[in-house]
Design a protein around this motif. Structure first.
Motif, PDB file in Angstrom:
ATOM      1  N   ALA A  56       0.946  -0.910  -0.069  1.00 36.43           N
ATOM      2  CA  ALA A  56      -0.085  -0.099  -0.343  1.00 36.43           C
ATOM      3  C   ALA A  56       0.972   1.114   0.104  1.00 36.43           C
ATOM      4  CB  ALA A  56      -1.124  -0.119   1.602  1.00 36.43           C
ATOM      5  N   ALA A  57       2.140   1.186   0.594  1.00 37.21           N
ATOM      6  CA  ALA A  57       2.897   2.438   0.729  1.00 37.21           C
ATOM      7  C   ALA A  57       3.876   2.518  -0.080  1.00 37.21           C
ATOM      8  CB  ALA A  57       4.375   2.155   1.813  1.00 37.21           C
ATOM      9  N   GLU A  58       4.202   1.335  -1.238  1.00 37.62           N
ATOM     10  CA  GLU A  58       4.521   1.293  -2.845  1.00 37.62           C
ATOM     11  C   GLU A  58       3.526   2.102  -3.587  1.00 37.62           C
ATOM     12  OE1 GLU A  58       6.047  -2.322  -3.032  1.00 37.62           O
ATOM     13  OE2 GLU A  58       7.621  -2.151  -1.076  1.00 37.62           O
ATOM     14  N   ASP A  59       1.898   1.578  -3.157  1.00 40.00           N
ATOM     15  CA  ASP A  59       1.324   2.347  -4.849  1.00 40.00           C
ATOM     16  C   ASP A  59       1.330   3.571  -4.015  1.00 40.00           C
ATOM     17  OD1 ASP A  59       1.527  -0.096  -6.036  1.00 40.00           O
ATOM     18  OD2 ASP A  59      -0.242  -1.562  -5.011  1.00 40.00           O
ATOM     19  N   PHE A  60       0.924   3.546  -2.489  1.00 44.09           N
ATOM     20  CA  PHE A  60       0.565   5.487  -2.302  1.00 44.09           C
ATOM     21  C   PHE A  60       1.497   6.304  -3.084  1.00 44.09           C
ATOM     22  CE2 PHE A  60       0.718   8.674   0.297  1.00 44.09           C
ATOM     23  CZ  PHE A  60      -0.056   9.356  -0.099  1.00 44.09           C
ATOM     24  N   MET A  61       3.182   5.591  -2.773  1.00 45.67           N
ATOM     25  CA  MET A  61       4.159   6.919  -3.242  1.00 45.67           C
ATOM     26  C   MET A  61       4.175   6.973  -4.557  1.00 45.67           C
ATOM     27  SD  MET A  61       6.965   6.261  -0.212  1.00 45.67           S
ATOM     28  CE  MET A  61       7.265   4.941  -0.688  1.00 45.67           C
ATOM     29  N   LYS A  62       3.485   5.951  -5.335  1.00 43.93           N
ATOM     30  CA  LYS A  62       3.523   6.073  -6.820  1.00 43.93           C
ATOM     31  C   LYS A  62       2.778   7.873  -7.491  1.00 43.93           C
ATOM     32  CE  LYS A  62       3.468   1.237  -7.573  1.00 43.93           C
ATOM     33  NZ  LYS A  62       3.041   0.273  -8.709  1.00 43.93           N
ATOM     34  N   THR A  63       2.052   7.912  -5.768  1.00 48.49           N
ATOM     35  CA  THR A  63       1.202   9.343  -7.010  1.00 48.49           C
ATOM     36  C   THR A  63       0.829  10.226  -5.933  1.00 48.49           C
ATOM     37  OG1 THR A  63      -1.091   8.374  -5.827  1.00 48.49           O
ATOM     38  CG2 THR A  63      -0.391   7.790  -8.101  1.00 48.49           C
TER      39      THR A  63
END
Length: 402
Positions: A56-63
């Protein structure tokens, strides 16, 4: 007490959460996963929930330009240990939100600490319905399930198939007692009968005496109000006793991660309820395969792992909306104000009492001949709409709803 930072996850997760290329502002967020990393719930939350939070952290930091750090600790299924970890995280380590928290007694303790310190909590592994009832908090969101939803939905499904007389095998702590009560309330309301119950300690190894009482009870349904390794061990011994030949077996919190240790033959026909299954649709399949590829044991996720991912994603979006994570009550209020929408649970909402709303699915274990491959264990027997899947707001006695 074991507290580990995100860097320790690399052995099973494959990449770090932190992205040094991001700007220092806005203020970073620290997410902490608190669960059982070493005992009966380790495969059912444990490292899988940590991985879900990291994804979740990684996916959030993509945007988003906001950095997110993930830490975790083992509460050892002890409320005092969990409470001490929570205090250290909030007071010293500057944790913004604690997530997962299987073992309801631990979750209830952490919930009160978070309220006092104005920090946020998202319960995915926590089960007790009182967390959105008498003990509800403006700092808490109950994401995945609760004892009311599982107990009432599973009881209705089994009763409709002829299960009128019930006997319970129950874990002897707050979660198990509440799960038994919720299913019992539904059965009684439908006109059924509760013939009895036996209680076992968490981490029991021998269930034979409990199962013999269930067999001799004359019940149509033997309901297992326990979870994790306890449920797996109890079901394994029930299969050896041949209980399913004469009685319907209901696992009130049975999931895909219970099956590998049992085999489909031992659980075929067993019914349970969950809001997520990895093979529901394209969105659940895509995310679950990403999860499995990075999991140390190559396990598929269960609903509680999915709840950690979806809950953390929604929390981080709310932090961006508020501007920072310092005021936990403000972030939780933003979570409630924003509609939820993710590939694992679909569209939903969060009520004033903290209850996340989404459909539930009545799942049935497949026969071995029906399974088409690894992890193809369950099938959807029925769908329970969100407005029927959870306790009505007026019945929870949550002070926030008054």
């Amino acid at each position: 007490m074991r507290i580990v930072t995100c860097a320790a996850l690399l052995a099973f997760a494959g990449s770090a959460v932190l992205n040094p290329a991001l700007a220092a502002d806005p203020k970073p967020v620290k997410v902490a996963v608190l669960n059982d990393m070493s005992s009966v719930y380790a495969d059912f939350q444990g490292p899988g929930s940590v991985l879900a939070a990291q994804m979740a952290a990684e996916d959030f930091m993509k945007t988003s330009k906001r950095k997110v750090e993930v830490v975790f600790a083992d509460h050892q299924n002890k409320p005092d240990v969990g409470a001490n970890i929570a205090r250290q995280w909030y007071d010293i380590d500057k944790v913004d939100v604690i997530v997962d928290i299987p073992h309801s007694a631990v979750a209830l303790a952490v919930n009160e600490i978070a309220r006092d310190k104005n920090k946020a909590v998202i319960g995915s592994g926590a089960g007790s319905g009182v967390l959105t009832g008498e003990r509800c908090s403006p700092n808490f969101v109950h994401w995945t399930y609760d004892t009311w939803s599982y107990g009432h939905s599973a009881a209705r499904a089994a009763f409709a198939q002829g299960g009128k007389k019930w006997f319970f095998l129950t874990a002897d702590y707050a979660f198990g007692h509440d799960l038994e009560k919720q299913a019992s309330d539904e059965i009684k309301a439908l006109g059924g009968t509760i013939l009895g119950a036996v209680r076992h300690p968490v981490g029991a190894s021998d269930f034979s005496s409990f199962l013999l009482q269930a067999q001799s009870s004359g019940a149509d349904v033997v309901a297992f109000a326990n979870a994790g390794g306890d449920l797996t061990n109890a079901l394994k011994q029930a299969s050896e006793f041949g209980m399913a030949e004469k009685q319907r077996i209901v696992g009130l919190i049975f999931g895909v991660t219970n099956v590998p240790a049992l085999g489909l033959k031992a659980v075929q026909g067993l019914q349970s309820v969950a809001p997520f299954y990895w093979d529901l649709n394209d969105g659940t399949r895509e995310w679950s395969k990403r999860f499995q590829a990075r999991h140390a044991k190559k396990m598929m996720p269960n609903d509680m792992h999915a709840g950690v991912y979806a809950g953390v994603m929604h929390y981080l979006k709310a932090v961006d909306k508020v501007g920072e994570a310092t005021d936990g009550r403000a972030v939780v209020a933003a979570m409630k104000a924003m509609p939820t929408d993710d590939p694992l649970f679909g569209k939903g909402s969060i009520r004033i009492d903290g209850r996340k709303l989404h459909p539930m699915y009545v799942l049935e274990a497949k026969k071995p001949a029906e399974s088409k491959g690894d992890w193809d264990f369950l099938k959807v027997a029925a769908t329970v709409p969100a407005d029927k899947a959870f306790r009505p707001l007026a019945e929870g006695n949550c002070p926030l709803a008054k």
